[in-house]
Scaffold this motif. Structure first.
Motif, PDB file in Angstrom:
ATOM      1  N   TRP A 180       0.849  -1.203   0.000  1.00  0.00           N
ATOM      2  CA  TRP A 180       0.000   0.000   0.000  1.00  0.00           C
ATOM      3  C   TRP A 180       0.871   1.235   0.000  1.00  0.00           C
ATOM      4  CZ3 TRP A 180      -4.754  -1.095  -1.151  1.00  0.00           C
ATOM      5  CH2 TRP A 180      -5.307  -2.312  -0.748  1.00  0.00           C
ATOM      6  N   HIS A 181       0.546   2.208  -0.869  1.00  0.00           N
ATOM      7  CA  HIS A 181       1.335   3.440  -0.930  1.00  0.00           C
ATOM      8  C   HIS A 181       0.542   4.580  -1.558  1.00  0.00           C
ATOM      9  CE1 HIS A 181       1.944   1.746  -4.964  1.00  0.00           C
ATOM     10  NE2 HIS A 181       2.230   2.980  -5.365  1.00  0.00           N
ATOM     11  N   ASP A 182       1.053   5.791  -1.369  1.00  0.00           N
ATOM     12  CA  ASP A 182       0.557   6.961  -2.086  1.00  0.00           C
ATOM     13  C   ASP A 182       1.755   7.637  -2.742  1.00  0.00           C
ATOM     14  OD1 ASP A 182       1.793   9.024  -0.407  1.00  0.00           O
ATOM     15  OD2 ASP A 182       0.236   8.630   1.080  1.00  0.00           O
ATOM     16  N   HIS A 183       1.508   8.685  -3.489  1.00  0.00           N
ATOM     17  CA  HIS A 183       2.579   9.384  -4.201  1.00  0.00           C
ATOM     18  C   HIS A 183       2.747  10.808  -3.690  1.00  0.00           C
ATOM     19  CE1 HIS A 183       1.280   6.046  -6.794  1.00  0.00           C
ATOM     20  NE2 HIS A 183       2.579   5.881  -6.910  1.00  0.00           N
ATOM     21  N   ASP A 184       2.425  11.004  -2.415  1.00  0.00           N
ATOM     22  CA  ASP A 184       2.586  12.272  -1.710  1.00  0.00           C
ATOM     23  C   ASP A 184       1.860  13.386  -2.471  1.00  0.00           C
ATOM     24  OD1 ASP A 184       3.566  13.515   0.649  1.00  0.00           O
ATOM     25  OD2 ASP A 184       5.208  14.402  -0.494  1.00  0.00           O
ATOM     26  N   THR A 185       2.541  14.332  -3.066  1.00  0.00           N
ATOM     27  CA  THR A 185       1.893  15.470  -3.732  1.00  0.00           C
ATOM     28  C   THR A 185       1.759  15.280  -5.237  1.00  0.00           C
ATOM     29  OG1 THR A 185       3.988  16.643  -4.014  1.00  0.00           O
ATOM     30  CG2 THR A 185       2.770  17.072  -1.978  1.00  0.00           C
ATOM     31  N   SER A 186       2.143  14.125  -5.753  1.00  0.00           N
ATOM     32  CA  SER A 186       2.177  13.909  -7.206  1.00  0.00           C
ATOM     33  C   SER A 186       0.931  13.198  -7.729  1.00  0.00           C
ATOM     34  CB  SER A 186       3.395  13.063  -7.579  1.00  0.00           C
ATOM     35  OG  SER A 186       4.589  13.705  -7.191  1.00  0.00           O
ATOM     36  N   SER A 187       0.454  13.665  -8.886  1.00  0.00           N
ATOM     37  CA  SER A 187      -0.518  12.907  -9.670  1.00  0.00           C
ATOM     38  C   SER A 187       0.261  11.893 -10.482  1.00  0.00           C
ATOM     39  CB  SER A 187      -1.296  13.833 -10.605  1.00  0.00           C
ATOM     40  OG  SER A 187      -2.129  14.693  -9.870  1.00  0.00           O
ATOM     41  N   GLY A 188      -0.423  10.864 -10.978  1.00  0.00           N
ATOM     42  CA  GLY A 188       0.281   9.850 -11.741  1.00  0.00           C
ATOM     43  C   GLY A 188      -0.574   9.230 -12.823  1.00  0.00           C
ATOM     44  N   ALA A 189       0.092   8.538 -13.730  1.00  0.00           N
ATOM     45  CA  ALA A 189      -0.571   7.756 -14.768  1.00  0.00           C
ATOM     46  C   ALA A 189       0.291   6.540 -15.067  1.00  0.00           C
ATOM     47  CB  ALA A 189      -0.792   8.577 -16.027  1.00  0.00           C
ATOM     48  N   VAL A 190      -0.372   5.411 -15.313  1.00  0.00           N
ATOM     49  CA  VAL A 190       0.294   4.142 -15.590  1.00  0.00           C
ATOM     50  C   VAL A 190      -0.279   3.578 -16.880  1.00  0.00           C
ATOM     51  CG1 VAL A 190       0.701   1.791 -14.765  1.00  0.00           C
ATOM     52  CG2 VAL A 190       0.582   3.693 -13.115  1.00  0.00           C
ATOM     53  N   ALA A 191       0.584   3.367 -17.867  1.00  0.00           N
ATOM     54  CA  ALA A 191       0.173   2.731 -19.125  1.00  0.00           C
ATOM     55  C   ALA A 191       0.728   1.315 -19.132  1.00  0.00           C
ATOM     56  CB  ALA A 191       0.705   3.513 -20.317  1.00  0.00           C
ATOM     57  N   VAL A 192      -0.135   0.331 -19.295  1.00  0.00           N
ATOM     58  CA  VAL A 192       0.303  -1.060 -19.358  1.00  0.00           C
ATOM     59  C   VAL A 192       0.610  -1.381 -20.819  1.00  0.00           C
ATOM     60  CG1 VAL A 192      -0.285  -3.459 -18.855  1.00  0.00           C
ATOM     61  CG2 VAL A 192      -1.064  -1.629 -17.329  1.00  0.00           C
ATOM     62  N   THR A 193       1.868  -1.723 -21.087  1.00  0.00           N
ATOM     63  CA  THR A 193       2.303  -1.955 -22.463  1.00  0.00           C
ATOM     64  C   THR A 193       2.394  -3.438 -22.815  1.00  0.00           C
ATOM     65  OG1 THR A 193       4.641  -1.921 -21.882  1.00  0.00           O
ATOM     66  CG2 THR A 193       3.614   0.190 -22.466  1.00  0.00           C
ATOM     67  N   ARG A 194       2.406  -4.288 -21.810  1.00  0.00           N
ATOM     68  CA  ARG A 194       2.481  -5.736 -22.029  1.00  0.00           C
ATOM     69  C   ARG A 194       1.859  -6.427 -20.830  1.00  0.00           C
ATOM     70  NH1 ARG A 194       8.363  -7.536 -22.747  1.00  0.00           N
ATOM     71  NH2 ARG A 194       8.148  -6.176 -24.537  1.00  0.00           N
ATOM     72  N   GLY A 195       1.030  -7.429 -21.074  1.00  0.00           N
ATOM     73  CA  GLY A 195       0.452  -8.207 -19.985  1.00  0.00           C
ATOM     74  C   GLY A 195      -0.643  -7.451 -19.255  1.00  0.00           C
ATOM     75  N   ALA A 196      -0.584  -7.470 -17.929  1.00  0.00           N
ATOM     76  CA  ALA A 196      -1.593  -6.814 -17.094  1.00  0.00           C
ATOM     77  C   ALA A 196      -1.028  -6.626 -15.692  1.00  0.00           C
ATOM     78  CB  ALA A 196      -2.868  -7.649 -17.042  1.00  0.00           C
ATOM     79  N   VAL A 197      -1.515  -5.599 -15.011  1.00  0.00           N
ATOM     80  CA  VAL A 197      -1.177  -5.373 -13.605  1.00  0.00           C
ATOM     81  C   VAL A 197      -2.478  -5.261 -12.822  1.00  0.00           C
ATOM     82  CG1 VAL A 197       1.023  -4.226 -14.128  1.00  0.00           C
ATOM     83  CG2 VAL A 197      -1.032  -2.849 -13.851  1.00  0.00           C
ATOM     84  N   THR A 198      -2.388  -5.503 -11.528  1.00  0.00           N
ATOM     85  CA  THR A 198      -3.549  -5.312 -10.669  1.00  0.00           C
ATOM     86  C   THR A 198      -3.361  -4.036  -9.868  1.00  0.00           C
ATOM     87  OG1 THR A 198      -2.575  -6.631  -8.885  1.00  0.00           O
ATOM     88  CG2 THR A 198      -4.058  -7.773 -10.427  1.00  0.00           C
ATOM     89  N   GLU A 199      -4.475  -3.377  -9.614  1.00  0.00           N
ATOM     90  CA  GLU A 199      -4.483  -2.237  -8.710  1.00  0.00           C
ATOM     91  C   GLU A 199      -5.539  -2.508  -7.662  1.00  0.00           C
ATOM     92  OE1 GLU A 199      -5.036   2.557  -8.468  1.00  0.00           O
ATOM     93  OE2 GLU A 199      -6.600   1.334  -9.399  1.00  0.00           O
TER      94      GLU A 199
END
Length: 175
Positions: A81-100
């Protein structure tokens, strides 16, 4: 043990990347921008590695407005479990899959699978954990403003949540 370059070492220059506005990007802008990077595998493909030694990650680019990483995932990889403090973010999956997974007070976490070709974007208030849904998965992550600190969380069996501040250079894993 995961091997990664020093956080100050990046492998791309601003000339390699899609145009940047010269300011902090919001989650919507990061979503579009990281999608462009993901669509250009010549920028990052040579850094992909799955060696069974844990999650592999590479700092692709960092300036005063944005921080970009390549992450390679296997099924056993888990950020905790984590956060990114003051940052917004984006994640592009280019291969396979990830869980959130997102924590829910008084309930089981909300879990979704982000498949190849999809992009997940979030603001600085977002708490989650990510993991590999398929061995050999790859994702591109962009944060704005650049990461300096992150919050890492532990949640006890009784539901008590505690936050620990960590450097952006620390590898996230369950605590």
């Amino acid at each position: 043990m995961t091997i990664a370059p020093s956080p100050a070492t990046t492998v791309l220059t601003v000339d390699d990347l899609p145009a940047l506005p010269g300011r902090v990007l919001d989650a919507r802008e990061l979503r579009a921008w990281v999608r462009e990077v993901a669509a250009r595998p010549e920028l990052w493909e040579q850094h992909v590695r799955h060696d069974g030694e844990g999650r592999h990650y590479v700092s692709l680019y960092r300036d005063s407005d944005i921080d970009v990483w390549l992450l390679c995932w296997n099924l056993e990889d888990d950020t905790g479990w984590h956060d990114h403090d003051t940052s917004s973010g984006a994640v592009a999956v280019t291969r396979g899959a990830v869980t959130e997974s997102r924590p829910r007070l008084g309930g089981t976490p909300a879990v979704k699978t982000v498949k190849e070709g999809r992009v997940l974007a979030f603001g600085p208030d977002h708490i989650h954990r990510m993991g590999g849904a398929v061995d050999g998965s790859v994702s591109i992550h962009a944060y704005s403003p650049p990461l300096w600190r992150m919050g890492q969380y532990s949640i006890s069996d009784s539901g008590v949540m505690r936050r620990f501040s960590v450097s952006y250079a620390d590898e996230l894993r369950p605590i």
